[in-house]
Design an enzyme around this catalytic site. Structure first.
Site, PDB file in Angstrom:
ATOM      1  N   HIS A  29     -24.231  44.916  12.797  1.00 13.30           N
ATOM      2  CA  HIS A  29     -24.931  43.682  12.463  1.00 13.30           C
ATOM      3  C   HIS A  29     -24.281  42.490  13.169  1.00 13.30           C
ATOM      4  O   HIS A  29     -24.968  41.649  13.769  1.00 13.30           O
ATOM      5  CB  HIS A  29     -24.905  43.502  10.949  1.00 13.30           C
ATOM      6  CG  HIS A  29     -25.772  42.400  10.437  1.00 13.30           C
ATOM      7  ND1 HIS A  29     -25.714  41.981   9.123  1.00 13.30           N
ATOM      8  CD2 HIS A  29     -26.706  41.637  11.030  1.00 13.30           C
ATOM      9  CE1 HIS A  29     -26.574  41.001   8.947  1.00 13.30           C
ATOM     10  NE2 HIS A  29     -27.193  40.769  10.085  1.00 13.30           N
ATOM     11  N   GLU A  66     -25.007  42.709  16.833  1.00 13.24           N
ATOM     12  CA  GLU A  66     -26.412  42.314  17.097  1.00 13.24           C
ATOM     13  C   GLU A  66     -26.529  40.791  17.195  1.00 13.24           C
ATOM     14  O   GLU A  66     -27.212  40.263  18.067  1.00 13.24           O
ATOM     15  CB  GLU A  66     -27.316  42.857  15.999  1.00 13.24           C
ATOM     16  CG  GLU A  66     -28.762  42.397  16.082  1.00 13.24           C
ATOM     17  CD  GLU A  66     -29.217  41.737  14.803  1.00 13.24           C
ATOM     18  OE1 GLU A  66     -29.609  40.548  14.865  1.00 13.24           O
ATOM     19  OE2 GLU A  66     -29.166  42.393  13.738  1.00 13.24           O
ATOM     20  N   HIS A  67     -25.846  40.071  16.317  1.00 17.19           N
ATOM     21  CA  HIS A  67     -25.830  38.612  16.399  1.00 17.19           C
ATOM     22  C   HIS A  67     -25.097  38.140  17.654  1.00 17.19           C
ATOM     23  O   HIS A  67     -25.542  37.225  18.349  1.00 17.19           O
ATOM     24  CB  HIS A  67     -25.120  38.026  15.176  1.00 17.19           C
ATOM     25  CG  HIS A  67     -25.971  37.925  13.957  1.00 17.19           C
ATOM     26  ND1 HIS A  67     -26.271  36.722  13.365  1.00 17.19           N
ATOM     27  CD2 HIS A  67     -26.597  38.864  13.210  1.00 17.19           C
ATOM     28  CE1 HIS A  67     -27.034  36.929  12.307  1.00 17.19           C
ATOM     29  NE2 HIS A  67     -27.237  38.230  12.193  1.00 17.19           N
ATOM     30  N   GLU A  75     -19.870  34.465  14.436  1.00 17.90           N
ATOM     31  CA  GLU A  75     -20.957  35.306  13.954  1.00 17.90           C
ATOM     32  C   GLU A  75     -20.509  36.310  12.907  1.00 17.90           C
ATOM     33  O   GLU A  75     -21.298  36.714  12.058  1.00 17.90           O
ATOM     34  CB  GLU A  75     -21.606  36.040  15.134  1.00 17.90           C
ATOM     35  CG  GLU A  75     -22.205  35.130  16.176  1.00 17.90           C
ATOM     36  CD  GLU A  75     -23.341  34.273  15.630  1.00 17.90           C
ATOM     37  OE1 GLU A  75     -24.106  34.757  14.772  1.00 17.90           O
ATOM     38  OE2 GLU A  75     -23.455  33.098  16.048  1.00 17.90           O
ATOM     39  N   GLU A  78     -24.548  35.590   5.365  1.00 16.02           N
ATOM     40  CA  GLU A  78     -25.843  36.253   5.158  1.00 16.02           C
ATOM     41  C   GLU A  78     -25.714  37.381   4.139  1.00 16.02           C
ATOM     42  O   GLU A  78     -26.532  37.512   3.232  1.00 16.02           O
ATOM     43  CB  GLU A  78     -26.357  36.801   6.483  1.00 16.02           C
ATOM     44  CG  GLU A  78     -27.662  37.577   6.355  1.00 16.02           C
ATOM     45  CD  GLU A  78     -28.073  38.276   7.630  1.00 16.02           C
ATOM     46  OE1 GLU A  78     -28.954  39.153   7.560  1.00 16.02           O
ATOM     47  OE2 GLU A  78     -27.512  37.953   8.695  1.00 16.02           O
ATOM     48  N   ARG A  98     -62.769  54.263  -1.935  1.00  9.49           N
ATOM     49  CA  ARG A  98     -63.675  55.226  -1.318  1.00  9.49           C
ATOM     50  C   ARG A  98     -64.699  54.574  -0.411  1.00  9.49           C
ATOM     51  O   ARG A  98     -65.134  55.159   0.577  1.00  9.49           O
ATOM     52  CB  ARG A  98     -64.396  56.021  -2.412  1.00  9.49           C
ATOM     53  CG  ARG A  98     -63.529  57.059  -3.109  1.00  9.49           C
ATOM     54  CD  ARG A  98     -64.057  57.434  -4.478  1.00  9.49           C
ATOM     55  NE  ARG A  98     -65.491  57.770  -4.440  1.00  9.49           N
ATOM     56  CZ  ARG A  98     -66.278  57.751  -5.508  1.00  9.49           C
ATOM     57  NH1 ARG A  98     -65.788  57.380  -6.683  1.00  9.49           N
ATOM     58  NH2 ARG A  98     -67.537  58.091  -5.396  1.00  9.49           N
TER      59      ARG A  98
END
Length: 1027
Positions: free
Chosen positions: A154, A157-158, A232, A254, A686
């Protein structure tokens, strides 16, 4: 997104239940970097680039002693006029560019041709999907299985998005947002993979984005920049040696927010308990208690190990053809190991932070979770499980869902049913809002219901409804504003990332045909009952998670963190503390220092000449049927008819407004005189593709009274238009508000959803609260979806038992007030022939509506108290916003306001609140209708830190009509946007300056931080306790 997830994503049940369940599940599976932006100006560019062109780009990212040479920006932004038909591309061309063709298939389900290539030198696999979709999608995905809960995938990724070799800025993606027409720009961290997707309809823009993403993942500055890791990920912060040390970091903050939400804690606990022996047994997002254990050296090694070409999967989709890619030769094993099944069940008891309000004994949660198989399943079994999941849980009438909610043992469903987006599938189901003495009763009820379903099967109407609903959605493939190519990419990656066939998830026709044939030949019981027996009832790999409310947990967690930091400080010498304070200032200086002009020039951007001068025109014909205005949109919809019937809400009594959401739910989830709600839901399933009912409220520029309507939306195949309008009529006129117990369930479910939203989307709650203080439309919306609505639900939950006749009468009164041919509006979307054929059914529907005279509009002259307000909840994160009415200064709306508010979000707020402050996000919004200019943010530090698709196109056209926005005004605003100047910025700044001390501030925050803010700012906030 695997087969079952696809079924849920595409399926639109009458109450949108399926989509909501998917979204709530995915929140625990995938973390996103908040950089996504959809441009308000859409580029329609029909120019196609060729496969040869893209292979050439890809081959230019070549291996050379761990270094890569990449194409120039000018090279990637060209669009040669070569036919996009990949069927005519010679294999030799690919060979010359360093690629070998592995497989080529036509995917009829998405009208595409797909070619799988392998780069011969590095082994990187590239999927090229070609079709006529101008919304081009690129994605690169790496397998990134973590070994612990430090959140390293994570954080990485940042971090890779914080500058690269070719784009040496601090935040190149923020700069991209300023000069891009992207339709999607973000990144996702899954438990076992990391995805970097982009999308754009503009070819030049698209290749700019691709080039920046490729450079970011392979050559990020972060692997050599400790300060990016600190920013980050995590770091100790100390402004002065005499002060206390604190933790800071974007991902750290976060995840503090994630771990403040009980549903997220439940989901993580369940997943980690189901998979104790492989990578899914840790949290790829990061546990705030573990994140500070991550070292920079581990961070660097993780990138070296996993971010190389042989571990990458590249996807390209749209009306160009392929991608551009670079590869590293050295390969490492990123394979996810299979979890072996348990020999006996496991039970886990976990506490979650809860407020002191209400009866804590009735706030337990319990969820049963099964790992369904020791090995990945074949596609037909996965599709069959998807249908089984929809039968059991997919609609309000589904038996497992209905029986659990009708039991009265809990308030709302938890658990996502079948989930198969990881290597091995799971099944989870449970309840929240359970009394402590009823935990075992819930477990027993789940097991007995599943056993009964296995023994008795499902009735034929339910199977037919489920089959029609899912097949309709699969063929419609309406992903809304989410790029279709990205949806297909995530589907394909669900197999491809595990070295399985990437084409298989894109094809549903054969498995669907086979499943339908089996049901017709063997009967549904023979198909579905063995699955329940094998994968659930006879499966010992079951983890039961009980969540217990603990009002002291949040304060204990904070105390534990404080103790850790005190020990860290105590272990430091005076020299250490001085060095830490110096490093803190150095990091802050770097964050606040602007990028150099040279670095800024490296980021590619579009020019004004690349942007169309006129907005997209949606064809619209305004007509009349039986005295009712009808809007018709002649668009190709693949033989689907979309309809909206709109009723004016303006005559509704003010005191009835909070009942409107429950009224809408009751229309679809209560029965008629001759059908119970199960039969009604099955009939809708239906005969149609779904019916939904919801309120719409907005300010109208220049008017005090808001635009408020109830919208009934439905869709069906054009040949079933008569069924669609017949069922809409039955829902509106025949449903009886007599089922007291079901209505009480609605209230409990809504209360649980609002409480969950309060913890997880506090910025939305704060924004709604501010809007309610500034204008009537905001007040109305807040009554139906904000703190006022939550307070109303708490009172109503008791009132249902004491005064049901009055509530039932009020629901009928709402219907009588709304349902009238006078003031009704119909919106239709289909091709011309189907529009004409549907008119007779619309006419019949309108003739059946009451012709009551138009009621006088009720005056809703109400607003919330204008003071600053703090909504107190148990949380580790705070949400703060400030809003003001800049029209009070005489400011006149100009299209430049859209540019300015976007610029503020992407520059000052991003730099100060997110980068320097360490908050997860900071945003601003300018509502041109309500005249509100709003700043809001999600933060982890004290509150006082903030001083201040075609069917979709027609739906937007309808809203513009309701709000009185003409095509001439759209063109005017576009011209103003494109001619925005520095003078516009100055005039806007003057308007904001004039109201900065007149605005309102709302915080959703913890008790301690609110108390600290009020102590420092002398009673700045009025305090309202919500949980």
């Amino acid at each position: 997104m695997e087969r079952v997830a696809l079924v849920r994503f595409l399926t639109c049940s009458s109450s949108s239940l399926v989509r909501n369940r998917l979204l709530s599940r995915s929140s625990r599976k995938c973390f996103t970097r908040k950089i996504s932006s959809s441009s308000s100006i859409t580029r329609r560019n029909s120019t196609c680039t060729s496969l040869r062109h893209n292979l050439k780009q890809l081959s230019s990212f070549h291996f050379k002693k761990h270094n890569f040479s990449s194409l120039s920006v000018n090279a990637v932004s060209t669009s040669p006029n070569i036919s996009p038909d990949i069927g005519g591309v010679e294999d030799e061309a690919a060979e010359k560019l360093g690629f070998e063709k592995v497989s080529e298939q036509v995917i009829n389900e998405c009208k595409s041709k797909a070619v799988l290539f392998r780069h011969k030198k590095t082994g990187c696999e590239v999927m090229s999907v070609s079709n006529d979709d101008e919304n081009k999608v690129f994605g690169i995905v790496f397998r990134t299985p973590p070994k612990d809960s430090t959140g390293i995938p994570h954080i990485l990724e940042h971090s890779v998005l914080c500058g690269s070799r070719k784009y040496p800025l601090k935040e190149p993606f923020v700069e991209l947002l300023k000069g891009s027409l992207n339709t999607f720009l973000n990144a996702f961290t899954y438990p076992d993979r990391t995805c970097y997707p982009v999308a754009s309809t503009n070819t030049k823009d698209f290749y700019n984005l691709v080039d920046v993403y490729l450079d970011a993942v392979f050559f990020p500055k972060c692997v050599e920049d400790f300060q990016t890791f600190q920013q980050e990920g995590w770091h100790y912060e100390l402004n002065n040696p005499s002060e206390d040390i604190s933790f800071k970091g974007v991902v750290f903050n976060e995840m503090k927010g994630v771990y403040s939400q009980p549903d997220n804690i439940l989901g993580r606990t369940a997943q980690q308990a189901l998979f104790p022996d492989n990578t899914y047994g840790v949290d790829s997002g990061g546990d705030p208690n573990v994140i500070p254990k991550l070292t920079f050296e581990e961070f660097q090694e993780f990138h070296r190990k996993y971010y190389h070409p042989s571990n990458a999967r590249i996807w390209f989709y749209g009306d160009d053809d392929l991608i551009e890619r670079l590869r590293i030769l050295s390969a490492n094993d990123s394979k996810v190991e299979l979890q072996k099944l348990f020999s006996k069940p496991v039970k886990i008891v976990q506490k979650y932070p809860a407020g002191e309000e209400g009866d804590l004994k009735k706030k337990h949660m319990v969820c049963l979770n099964w790992l369904l198989s020791e090995k990945p399943l074949d596609m037909e079994t996965e599709l069959t499980l998807g249908f089984l999941d929809h039968l059991m849980l997919g609609t309000p009438a589904s038996p497992l869902r209905r029986i659990l909610l009708e039991s009265g043992l809990g308030e709302a469903i938890v658990g996502g049913g079948v989930e198969d987006e990881l290597l091995q599938p799971q099944f989870s189901i449970g309840l929240k809002g359970v009394s402590d003495e009823d935990i075992q009763k819930v477990e027993d009820l789940i097991m007995s219901t599943l056993k009964k379903l296995a023994e008795e099967g499902f009735d034929s109407e339910a199977v037919e409804a489920s089959m029609n609903t899912i097949e309709f959605s699969l063929r419609e493939n309406n992903t809304g504003s989410f790029p279709r190519g990205l949806s297909l990419m995530l589907r394909s990656m669900g197999k491809w990332i595990y070295d399985q066939d990437p084409f298989e998830p894109l094809k549903y026709e054969e498995p669907l045909k086979s499943l339908k044939a089996r049901i017709a030949e063997e009967g549904s019981k023979a198909v579905f009952s063995p699955l329940i027996q094998k994968f659930i009832l006879n499966n010992s790999h079951c983890v039961t998670v009980e969540m217990q409310p603990d009002p002291e947990k949040a304060s204990r967690d904070e105390a534990a963190e404080k103790e850790v930091l005190e020990k860290v400080k105590a272990s430091m010498t005076e020299e250490d503390l001085a060095e830490l304070a110096r490093a803190t200032q150095e990091l802050r200086l770097k964050q606040e220092t602007p990028d150099t002009p040279e670095a800024l020039r490296s980021v590619p951007s579009l020019s004004l000449n690349d942007i169309p001068k006129t907005p997209i025109q949606v064809p619209i014909e305004v007509g009349d049927i039986n005295g009712v205005k009808v809007l018709k949109h002649d668009l190709f919809t693949n033989d689907v008819l979309y309809s909206e019937v709109v009723f004016n809400m303006g005559s509704l009594k003010q005191e009835l407004l909070p009942l409107v959401p429950l009224f809408c739910q009751s229309l679809l989830e209560m029965g008629t005189e001759d059908m119970d709600f199960v039969q009604l839901n099955q009939l809708i399933g239906r005969k149609t593709g779904g019916i939904s009912v919801y309120p719409f409220t907005s300010s109208v520029r220049g008017k005090e009274d808001p635009c408020s309507h109830i919208i009934v939306r439905g869709k069906s195949m054009a040949g079933r238009a008569e069924d669609l309008f017949h069922l809409v009529n039955r829902v509106l006129q025949d449903v009886q508000f007599t089922n007291q117990q079901r209505f009480k369930q609605f209230v409990s479910q809504s209360k649980a959803r609002m409480e969950n939203r309060l913890r997880g989307s506090g910025h939305g709650i704060a924004a709604a609260r501010m809007d309610g203080k500034l204008n009537v439309a905001g007040w109305v919306a807040e009554q139906m979806g904000g703190i006022s609505y939550l307070e109303f639900l708490k009172v109503l939950e008791e009132k249902v038992d004491d005064d049901w006749p009055e509530i039932s009468s009020s629901l009928d009164e709402i219907r009588k007030s709304l349902l009238s041919k006078n003031g009704c509006l119909v919106n239709l979307t289909a091709d011309g022939k189907n529009l004409s054929n549907s008119e007779k059914y619309v006419s019949k529907f309108l003739d059946l509506l009451p012709c009551t005279p138009s009621n006088e509009r009720t005056s809703w002259d109400a607003r919330l108290s204008p003071g600053n307000e703090a909504i107190v909840i148990p949380t580790q994160v705070n949400y703060v916003g400030k809003a003001g009415n800049i029209y009070e200064t005489g400011y006149q709306l100009n299209g430049s306001a859209y540019v300015i508010s976007k610029h503020i979000s992407n520059t000052w707020l991003w730099d100060r609140v997110r980068v320097s402050g360490g908050a997860y996000g900071g945003f601003c919004d300018f509502d041109t209708h309500s005249v509100s200019f709003v700043f809001y943010t999600r933060i982890l530090y004290p509150v006082n830190c903030v001083s201040l698709s075609d069917a979709t196109l027609s739906a937007f056209s309808l809203l513009r009509h309701l709000l009185g926005i003409t095509e001439e005004e759209r063109q005017k605003r576009r011209e103003e946007i494109l001619s925005t100047s520095l003078l516009d910025f100055k005039q806007f700044a003057d308007a904001v300056e004039a109201v900065k001390d007149k605005g309102v501030v709302v915080a959703v925050a913890s008790p301690d931080d609110v108390a600290a803010a009020n102590g420092e700012l002398s009673g700045f906030f009025e305090v309202k306790k919500a949980l």
